[in-house]
Scaffold this motif. Structure first.
Motif, PDB file in Angstrom:
ATOM      1  N   PRO A  36       0.785  -1.255   0.024  1.00 54.94           N
ATOM      2  CA  PRO A  36       0.055   0.031   0.131  1.00 54.94           C
ATOM      3  C   PRO A  36       0.712   1.212  -0.204  1.00 54.94           C
ATOM      4  O   PRO A  36       0.256   2.439  -0.425  1.00 54.94           O
ATOM      5  CB  PRO A  36      -1.033  -0.135   1.192  1.00 54.94           C
ATOM      6  N   LEU A  37       2.212   1.276   0.356  1.00 58.41           N
ATOM      7  CA  LEU A  37       2.875   2.386   0.370  1.00 58.41           C
ATOM      8  C   LEU A  37       3.553   2.512  -0.950  1.00 58.41           C
ATOM      9  O   LEU A  37       4.069   1.743  -1.561  1.00 58.41           O
ATOM     10  CB  LEU A  37       3.956   2.354   1.581  1.00 58.41           C
ATOM     11  N   LYS A  38       4.189   3.720  -1.316  1.00 57.80           N
ATOM     12  CA  LYS A  38       4.951   3.806  -2.537  1.00 57.80           C
ATOM     13  C   LYS A  38       6.279   3.524  -2.321  1.00 57.80           C
ATOM     14  O   LYS A  38       7.141   4.666  -1.890  1.00 57.80           O
ATOM     15  CB  LYS A  38       4.774   5.222  -3.063  1.00 57.80           C
ATOM     16  N   LEU A  39       6.625   2.405  -2.511  1.00 54.85           N
ATOM     17  CA  LEU A  39       8.087   1.856  -1.782  1.00 54.85           C
ATOM     18  C   LEU A  39       9.105   1.683  -2.993  1.00 54.85           C
ATOM     19  O   LEU A  39       8.421   0.960  -4.048  1.00 54.85           O
ATOM     20  CB  LEU A  39       7.971   0.679  -0.820  1.00 54.85           C
ATOM     21  N   ALA A  40      10.122   1.987  -2.994  1.00 56.80           N
ATOM     22  CA  ALA A  40      11.166   1.474  -3.873  1.00 56.80           C
ATOM     23  C   ALA A  40      12.134   0.339  -3.579  1.00 56.80           C
ATOM     24  O   ALA A  40      12.283   0.207  -2.354  1.00 56.80           O
ATOM     25  CB  ALA A  40      12.216   2.622  -4.513  1.00 56.80           C
ATOM     26  N   LEU A  41      12.364  -0.781  -4.489  1.00 61.26           N
ATOM     27  CA  LEU A  41      13.238  -1.666  -3.976  1.00 61.26           C
ATOM     28  C   LEU A  41      14.657  -1.377  -4.491  1.00 61.26           C
ATOM     29  O   LEU A  41      14.901  -1.078  -5.602  1.00 61.26           O
ATOM     30  CB  LEU A  41      12.744  -3.047  -4.773  1.00 61.26           C
ATOM     31  N   ILE A  42      15.497  -1.392  -3.691  1.00 64.96           N
ATOM     32  CA  ILE A  42      16.922  -1.065  -3.850  1.00 64.96           C
ATOM     33  C   ILE A  42      17.745  -2.353  -3.963  1.00 64.96           C
ATOM     34  O   ILE A  42      17.712  -3.196  -3.015  1.00 64.96           O
ATOM     35  CB  ILE A  42      17.516  -0.175  -2.795  1.00 64.96           C
ATOM     36  N   GLN A  43      18.652  -2.748  -4.920  1.00 64.81           N
ATOM     37  CA  GLN A  43      19.418  -3.898  -4.713  1.00 64.81           C
ATOM     38  C   GLN A  43      20.907  -3.279  -4.908  1.00 64.81           C
ATOM     39  O   GLN A  43      21.408  -2.411  -5.158  1.00 64.81           O
ATOM     40  CB  GLN A  43      19.358  -4.429  -6.284  1.00 64.81           C
ATOM     41  N   VAL A  44      21.481  -4.143  -3.709  1.00 72.15           N
ATOM     42  CA  VAL A  44      22.782  -3.700  -3.492  1.00 72.15           C
ATOM     43  C   VAL A  44      23.842  -5.060  -3.926  1.00 72.15           C
ATOM     44  O   VAL A  44      23.472  -6.100  -3.682  1.00 72.15           O
ATOM     45  CB  VAL A  44      23.152  -3.582  -1.871  1.00 72.15           C
ATOM     46  N   ASP A  45      24.833  -4.654  -4.938  1.00 73.94           N
ATOM     47  CA  ASP A  45      25.694  -5.742  -5.464  1.00 73.94           C
ATOM     48  C   ASP A  45      26.837  -5.755  -4.563  1.00 73.94           C
ATOM     49  O   ASP A  45      27.568  -4.711  -4.286  1.00 73.94           O
ATOM     50  CB  ASP A  45      26.099  -5.592  -6.793  1.00 73.94           C
ATOM     51  N   ILE A  46      27.011  -6.771  -3.646  1.00 71.55           N
ATOM     52  CA  ILE A  46      28.181  -6.557  -2.572  1.00 71.55           C
ATOM     53  C   ILE A  46      29.548  -6.622  -3.178  1.00 71.55           C
ATOM     54  O   ILE A  46      29.730  -7.625  -3.837  1.00 71.55           O
ATOM     55  CB  ILE A  46      27.725  -7.761  -1.508  1.00 71.55           C
ATOM     56  N   ARG A  47      30.363  -5.767  -2.900  1.00 67.93           N
ATOM     57  CA  ARG A  47      31.963  -5.560  -3.022  1.00 67.93           C
ATOM     58  C   ARG A  47      32.859  -6.252  -1.966  1.00 67.93           C
ATOM     59  O   ARG A  47      33.533  -6.999  -2.449  1.00 67.93           O
ATOM     60  CB  ARG A  47      32.179  -4.514  -3.435  1.00 67.93           C
ATOM     61  N   GLU A  48      32.396  -5.931  -0.772  1.00 69.22           N
ATOM     62  CA  GLU A  48      33.220  -6.331   0.295  1.00 69.22           C
ATOM     63  C   GLU A  48      32.590  -6.386   1.561  1.00 69.22           C
ATOM     64  O   GLU A  48      31.389  -5.431   1.814  1.00 69.22           O
ATOM     65  CB  GLU A  48      34.313  -5.846   0.441  1.00 69.22           C
ATOM     66  N   VAL A  49      32.813  -7.452   2.733  1.00 71.96           N
ATOM     67  CA  VAL A  49      32.253  -7.520   3.787  1.00 71.96           C
ATOM     68  C   VAL A  49      33.319  -7.561   4.834  1.00 71.96           C
ATOM     69  O   VAL A  49      34.061  -8.355   4.609  1.00 71.96           O
ATOM     70  CB  VAL A  49      31.105  -8.852   4.224  1.00 71.96           C
ATOM     71  N   ARG A  50      33.154  -6.647   5.860  1.00 73.46           N
ATOM     72  CA  ARG A  50      34.371  -6.368   6.619  1.00 73.46           C
ATOM     73  C   ARG A  50      33.995  -6.343   8.244  1.00 73.46           C
ATOM     74  O   ARG A  50      32.956  -5.643   8.397  1.00 73.46           O
ATOM     75  CB  ARG A  50      34.931  -5.265   6.414  1.00 73.46           C
ATOM     76  N   ASP A  51      34.621  -7.147   9.043  1.00 71.43           N
ATOM     77  CA  ASP A  51      34.038  -7.200  10.478  1.00 71.43           C
ATOM     78  C   ASP A  51      35.063  -6.024  10.947  1.00 71.43           C
ATOM     79  O   ASP A  51      36.129  -5.833  10.858  1.00 71.43           O
ATOM     80  CB  ASP A  51      34.771  -8.330  10.970  1.00 71.43           C
ATOM     81  N   VAL A  52      34.124  -4.972  11.557  1.00 74.62           N
ATOM     82  CA  VAL A  52      34.672  -3.622  11.796  1.00 74.62           C
ATOM     83  C   VAL A  52      34.354  -3.566  13.587  1.00 74.62           C
ATOM     84  O   VAL A  52      34.681  -2.392  13.851  1.00 74.62           O
ATOM     85  CB  VAL A  52      33.816  -2.528  11.277  1.00 74.62           C
ATOM     86  N   MET A  53      34.351  -4.768  14.089  1.00 70.39           N
ATOM     87  CA  MET A  53      34.175  -4.545  15.612  1.00 70.39           C
ATOM     88  C   MET A  53      35.419  -4.267  16.300  1.00 70.39           C
ATOM     89  O   MET A  53      36.534  -4.635  15.779  1.00 70.39           O
ATOM     90  CB  MET A  53      33.511  -6.068  16.107  1.00 70.39           C
ATOM     91  N   PHE A  54      35.422  -3.191  17.139  1.00 69.07           N
ATOM     92  CA  PHE A  54      36.917  -3.076  17.779  1.00 69.07           C
ATOM     93  C   PHE A  54      37.547  -4.121  18.567  1.00 69.07           C
ATOM     94  O   PHE A  54      36.589  -5.187  19.108  1.00 69.07           O
ATOM     95  CB  PHE A  54      36.707  -1.701  18.806  1.00 69.07           C
ATOM     96  N   TYR A  55      38.974  -4.002  18.632  1.00 67.04           N
ATOM     97  CA  TYR A  55      39.612  -5.452  19.041  1.00 67.04           C
ATOM     98  C   TYR A  55      39.041  -5.699  20.377  1.00 67.04           C
ATOM     99  O   TYR A  55      39.067  -4.687  21.521  1.00 67.04           O
ATOM    100  CB  TYR A  55      40.997  -4.921  18.954  1.00 67.04           C
ATOM    101  N   GLY A  56      39.018  -7.008  20.742  1.00 60.56           N
ATOM    102  CA  GLY A  56      38.974  -7.504  22.054  1.00 60.56           C
ATOM    103  C   GLY A  56      37.416  -7.492  22.574  1.00 60.56           C
ATOM    104  O   GLY A  56      37.171  -7.397  23.730  1.00 60.56           O
ATOM    105  N   SER A  57      36.498  -7.332  21.609  1.00 63.82           N
ATOM    106  CA  SER A  57      35.069  -7.440  22.207  1.00 63.82           C
ATOM    107  C   SER A  57      34.193  -8.066  21.336  1.00 63.82           C
ATOM    108  O   SER A  57      34.501  -8.287  20.135  1.00 63.82           O
ATOM    109  CB  SER A  57      34.803  -5.479  22.394  1.00 63.82           C
ATOM    110  N   LYS A  58      32.902  -8.132  21.787  1.00 63.47           N
ATOM    111  CA  LYS A  58      31.889  -8.822  20.986  1.00 63.47           C
ATOM    112  C   LYS A  58      30.613  -8.224  21.279  1.00 63.47           C
ATOM    113  O   LYS A  58      30.457  -7.642  22.560  1.00 63.47           O
ATOM    114  CB  LYS A  58      31.978 -10.567  21.284  1.00 63.47           C
ATOM    115  N   ILE A  59      29.584  -8.647  20.560  1.00 63.85           N
ATOM    116  CA  ILE A  59      28.183  -8.052  20.880  1.00 63.85           C
ATOM    117  C   ILE A  59      27.486  -9.048  21.825  1.00 63.85           C
ATOM    118  O   ILE A  59      27.583 -10.231  21.264  1.00 63.85           O
ATOM    119  CB  ILE A  59      27.389  -7.825  19.537  1.00 63.85           C
ATOM    120  N   SER A  60      27.092  -8.483  22.873  1.00 63.13           N
ATOM    121  CA  SER A  60      26.331  -9.650  23.547  1.00 63.13           C
ATOM    122  C   SER A  60      24.985  -9.460  23.537  1.00 63.13           C
ATOM    123  O   SER A  60      24.401 -10.508  23.933  1.00 63.13           O
ATOM    124  CB  SER A  60      26.834  -9.355  25.195  1.00 63.13           C
ATOM    125  N   VAL A  61      24.453  -8.494  23.083  1.00 61.39           N
ATOM    126  CA  VAL A  61      22.987  -8.193  22.811  1.00 61.39           C
ATOM    127  C   VAL A  61      22.714  -7.356  21.423  1.00 61.39           C
ATOM    128  O   VAL A  61      23.224  -6.256  21.511  1.00 61.39           O
ATOM    129  CB  VAL A  61      22.115  -7.393  24.024  1.00 61.39           C
TER     130      VAL A  61
END
Length: 151
Positions: free
Chosen positions: A99-124
């Motif tokens: 029902p909304l006027k939505l556009a569909l965007i396509q992303v062709d992936i070039r790279e995936v990089r883990d950018v989390m700072f050193y010595g940590s992890k996401i807990s939640v």
């Protein structure tokens, strides 16, 4: 030790993008040339090399992508934070059966990089809730996600 840069989504990220979730999208502003960040939730990965997302046709994201397809998506998943960069374009001007006027965007992936700072992890992982009619939100979410999956 340097983080590994992948040319596509690793399996845990691909699986996490099989349903609606919170991400940020960074595009290059079509007026200022500066970074522009937005939060979205209608996102889906049809393959490890490609991502689809839906936004309002009038969104600044759409204007920015038309001018410059460079994009970065920040995804918090798999106990870390990832930057997914690539080239975006408008795949569908107006998604049908929504029902909304939505556009569909396509992303062709070039790279995936883990950018989390050193010595940590996401807990939640981030959680959000829709603040409008829950039944209407669920129906709209289902329509949009079905459209992304069938694009």
């Amino acid at each position: 030790m340097a983080n590994v840069v992948e040319p596509k989504l690793i399996d845990p990220l691909f699986r996490s993008l099989q349903k609606e979730r919170f991400v940020t999208v960074c595009t290059i502003d079509h007026e200022t040339g500066e970074p522009n960040v937005s939060a979205i939730s209608w996102i889906y990965a049809p393959s490890p090399e490609k991502i689809y997302f839906a936004v309002d046709q009038r969104s600044r994201i759409v204007q920015n992508i038309r001018a410059n397809g460079a994009i970065a998506i920040t995804l918090i998943a798999n106990e870390s934070t990832y930057s997914i960069s690539g080239k975006a374009h408008v795949k569908v001007e107006k998604i049908e059966n929504v029902p909304l006027k939505l556009a569909l965007i396509q992303v062709d992936i070039r790279e995936v990089r883990d950018v989390m700072f050193y010595g940590s992890k996401i807990s939640v992982e981030p959680k959000y809730e829709k603040t409008y009619d829950a039944q209407a939100a669920a129906k709209l979410d289902q329509q949009v996600m079905n459209a992304l999956k069938n694009a």
